[in-house]
Design a protein around this motif. Sequence first.
Motif, mmCIF file in Angstrom:
data_model
loop_
_atom_site.group_PDB
_atom_site.id
_atom_site.type_symbol
_atom_site.label_atom_id
_atom_site.label_comp_id
_atom_site.label_asym_id
_atom_site.label_seq_id
_atom_site.Cartn_x
_atom_site.Cartn_y
_atom_site.Cartn_z
ATOM 1 N N ALA A 307 -25.193 35.911 -13.470
ATOM 2 C CA ALA A 307 -26.444 36.675 -13.429
ATOM 3 C C ALA A 307 -27.196 36.442 -12.128
ATOM 4 O O ALA A 307 -27.739 37.376 -11.520
ATOM 5 C CB ALA A 307 -27.316 36.304 -14.630
ATOM 6 N N VAL A 308 -27.233 35.191 -11.675
ATOM 7 C CA VAL A 308 -27.905 34.873 -10.413
ATOM 8 C C VAL A 308 -27.202 35.570 -9.247
ATOM 9 O O VAL A 308 -27.853 36.163 -8.368
ATOM 10 C CB VAL A 308 -27.938 33.347 -10.193
ATOM 11 C CG1 VAL A 308 -28.397 33.017 -8.778
ATOM 12 C CG2 VAL A 308 -28.864 32.686 -11.206
ATOM 13 N N ALA A 309 -25.870 35.510 -9.229
ATOM 14 C CA ALA A 309 -25.110 36.179 -8.175
ATOM 15 C C ALA A 309 -25.348 37.682 -8.196
ATOM 16 O O ALA A 309 -25.523 38.311 -7.147
ATOM 17 C CB ALA A 309 -23.621 35.872 -8.330
ATOM 18 N N ARG A 310 -25.346 38.260 -9.381
ATOM 19 C CA ARG A 310 -25.533 39.700 -9.542
ATOM 20 C C ARG A 310 -26.901 40.158 -9.025
ATOM 21 O O ARG A 310 -26.997 41.121 -8.261
ATOM 22 C CB ARG A 310 -25.379 40.048 -11.026
ATOM 23 C CG ARG A 310 -25.746 41.471 -11.416
ATOM 24 C CD ARG A 310 -24.764 42.459 -10.888
ATOM 25 N NE ARG A 310 -25.034 43.786 -11.423
ATOM 26 C CZ ARG A 310 -24.573 44.910 -10.901
ATOM 27 N NH1 ARG A 310 -23.813 44.869 -9.836
ATOM 28 N NH2 ARG A 310 -24.857 46.072 -11.444
ATOM 29 N N VAL A 311 -27.957 39.475 -9.434
ATOM 30 C CA VAL A 311 -29.312 39.865 -9.020
ATOM 31 C C VAL A 311 -29.495 39.681 -7.520
ATOM 32 O O VAL A 311 -29.995 40.565 -6.812
ATOM 33 C CB VAL A 311 -30.366 39.058 -9.799
ATOM 34 C CG1 VAL A 311 -31.767 39.293 -9.231
ATOM 35 C CG2 VAL A 311 -30.334 39.433 -11.276
ATOM 36 N N SER A 312 -29.067 38.535 -7.012
ATOM 37 C CA SER A 312 -29.234 38.237 -5.591
ATOM 38 C C SER A 312 -28.461 39.220 -4.718
ATOM 39 O O SER A 312 -28.979 39.734 -3.711
ATOM 40 C CB SER A 312 -28.766 36.808 -5.319
ATOM 41 O OG SER A 312 -28.929 36.474 -3.960
ATOM 42 N N ALA A 313 -27.218 39.519 -5.088
ATOM 43 C CA ALA A 313 -26.389 40.423 -4.289
ATOM 44 C C ALA A 313 -26.908 41.861 -4.364
ATOM 45 O O ALA A 313 -26.856 42.594 -3.367
ATOM 46 C CB ALA A 313 -24.945 40.366 -4.760
ATOM 47 N N THR A 314 -27.387 42.265 -5.523
ATOM 48 C CA THR A 314 -27.938 43.616 -5.659
ATOM 49 C C THR A 314 -29.149 43.799 -4.753
ATOM 50 O O THR A 314 -29.259 44.805 -4.035
ATOM 51 C CB THR A 314 -28.329 43.898 -7.122
ATOM 52 O OG1 THR A 314 -27.155 43.824 -7.946
ATOM 53 C CG2 THR A 314 -28.958 45.266 -7.269
ATOM 54 N N MET A 358 -31.580 43.819 -16.650
ATOM 55 C CA MET A 358 -30.757 43.216 -17.695
ATOM 56 C C MET A 358 -30.261 41.839 -17.267
ATOM 57 O O MET A 358 -30.277 40.880 -18.040
ATOM 58 C CB MET A 358 -29.570 44.121 -18.002
ATOM 59 C CG MET A 358 -28.697 43.638 -19.150
ATOM 60 S SD MET A 358 -26.974 44.142 -18.993
ATOM 61 C CE MET A 358 -26.285 42.806 -18.023
ATOM 62 N N TRP A 359 -29.836 41.738 -16.013
ATOM 63 C CA TRP A 359 -29.298 40.466 -15.532
ATOM 64 C C TRP A 359 -30.402 39.443 -15.319
ATOM 65 O O TRP A 359 -30.177 38.228 -15.499
ATOM 66 C CB TRP A 359 -28.503 40.696 -14.258
ATOM 67 C CG TRP A 359 -27.246 41.453 -14.537
ATOM 68 C CD1 TRP A 359 -27.027 42.798 -14.385
ATOM 69 C CD2 TRP A 359 -26.022 40.918 -15.076
ATOM 70 N NE1 TRP A 359 -25.763 43.133 -14.780
ATOM 71 C CE2 TRP A 359 -25.122 42.006 -15.211
ATOM 72 C CE3 TRP A 359 -25.608 39.647 -15.441
ATOM 73 C CZ2 TRP A 359 -23.833 41.840 -15.705
ATOM 74 C CZ3 TRP A 359 -24.318 39.479 -15.925
ATOM 75 C CH2 TRP A 359 -23.451 40.561 -16.060
ATOM 76 N N LYS A 360 -31.609 39.880 -14.986
ATOM 77 C CA LYS A 360 -32.734 38.948 -14.894
ATOM 78 C C LYS A 360 -33.068 38.375 -16.272
ATOM 79 O O LYS A 360 -33.399 37.191 -16.401
ATOM 80 C CB LYS A 360 -33.952 39.658 -14.301
ATOM 81 C CG LYS A 360 -33.829 39.942 -12.812
ATOM 82 C CD LYS A 360 -35.031 40.699 -12.273
ATOM 83 C CE LYS A 360 -34.858 41.008 -10.798
ATOM 84 N NZ LYS A 360 -36.006 41.792 -10.254
ATOM 85 N N THR A 364 -33.150 34.362 -17.517
ATOM 86 C CA THR A 364 -34.211 33.758 -18.327
ATOM 87 C C THR A 364 -33.662 33.156 -19.600
ATOM 88 O O THR A 364 -33.996 32.024 -19.981
ATOM 89 C CB THR A 364 -35.286 34.805 -18.661
ATOM 90 O OG1 THR A 364 -35.810 35.367 -17.459
ATOM 91 C CG2 THR A 364 -36.422 34.186 -19.467
ATOM 92 N N ALA A 365 -32.793 33.922 -20.272
ATOM 93 C CA ALA A 365 -32.219 33.443 -21.532
ATOM 94 C C ALA A 365 -31.387 32.189 -21.337
ATOM 95 O O ALA A 365 -31.427 31.263 -22.155
ATOM 96 C CB ALA A 365 -31.358 34.548 -22.152
ATOM 97 N N LYS A 370 -30.858 26.257 -21.917
ATOM 98 C CA LYS A 370 -30.630 24.913 -21.394
ATOM 99 C C LYS A 370 -31.795 23.980 -21.699
ATOM 100 O O LYS A 370 -31.607 22.780 -21.910
ATOM 101 C CB LYS A 370 -30.409 24.997 -19.870
ATOM 102 C CG LYS A 370 -29.067 25.598 -19.478
ATOM 103 C CD LYS A 370 -28.915 25.655 -17.975
ATOM 104 C CE LYS A 370 -27.556 26.220 -17.593
ATOM 105 N NZ LYS A 370 -26.451 25.338 -18.048
ATOM 106 N N VAL A 371 -33.007 24.552 -21.700
ATOM 107 C CA VAL A 371 -34.189 23.743 -21.963
ATOM 108 C C VAL A 371 -34.305 23.379 -23.442
ATOM 109 O O VAL A 371 -34.742 22.283 -23.803
ATOM 110 C CB VAL A 371 -35.464 24.471 -21.496
ATOM 111 C CG1 VAL A 371 -36.718 23.745 -21.957
ATOM 112 C CG2 VAL A 371 -35.457 24.599 -19.972
#
Length: 372
Positions: A307-314, A358-360, A364-365, A370-371
């Motif tokens: 998700a991080v890769a997807r958002v950052s690359a987009t 959606m990926w953001k 968050t989820a 993890k928390v």
Amino acid sequence: MNFDFSEEQKALQSEVQRFLADRSDLSVARAVLDDASMSHAEAVWREMLELGWAGIAIPEQYGGVGLGYLELCVMAQELGRSLAPVPFSSTVYQFCEAVLRGGSEEQRGAVLAAVAAGETIGTLAFAEGVGFPAPGRIKLRCEQGRLHGEKWPVADAMIADAAVVLAINESNEPCLCLVDLAQDGVQRRALDSIDPTRNQGALVFEGAEAQLLGKAGDSAWAVFRAVLDAAAVLFAFEQVGGAEACLQSAIDFANERNAFGRPIASFQAIKHKLADVYVGNQLALSNAYYGAWALASGADELPLAAAVARVSATEAYENAAAENVQVHGGMGFTWEADCHLFLRRSRSLAVLIGDPGMWKKQITAEFERKVA
């Protein structure tokens, strides 16, 4: 600790880059864009198949080359840089991945061997119009081994030979189905797209025969989400490749274009634009590396990394494509300039497997999980 690709993987990347520069430069993408009768660059695709590209990450026991996800990532980066108009991503990132993760041994042997041999173009059909599917919102039904409903948009729907389709069964459970698209119960309808070099279409199923891929229910949904996570990482590398090509295009033009007696690259406003694009590209590349590590190692962090890769690359690709147009000035908005080819691809890839929103939410989820 070295997070870079190995020398062998870099050598593969160089070979892929040389092939694409020779066989699939921007003139090939433009030819597909200009000719409505062309769905893809068939000659280039045939050469890729002869080189074994379709089977690059398919295990050897299924007829593939047997390399891994990291090799696929370096190839994806070069495919994105060249804007190659071929059904590689739909077949390899999505279709093959779904069969590998969800199929039986018999299905893997038959289907993946056909892909590796260059006999099958595949796709993943999951969307049903606007919005991302959820188990309770899937309308296409699989009843007694037959599909009823419609999926759109579907990448490379007009040329695919087979598809993995997300449906619900008689018990209203999500399931994945393997479908031969050549049968009479399947109708296709071409859709207009901002990027015709990657064709989109609708698949209408009217009692088409289908094979269940794995188990229905939570298992099928988990496989589907894992396939999307893997695709997100690979598309991130495509987006990074495209963003890097945009930056290089802008730099080249800025060094050639003169204003007030000197290249516009010497002006601070242009330097700042290009520096910002560079920073965004490097951030996206770092996150794509994180995704590649998680994918290749099978880490539990894959949903977050993807998700991080997807958002950052987009975000990086959309910014790089837009700024490339701006640096080119009035020339950048013309059909003759190549800027719009990258802008089209960036917008197309941004929504192909779910929009950034959606990926953001997935980021968050995953942090909340993890928390907790």
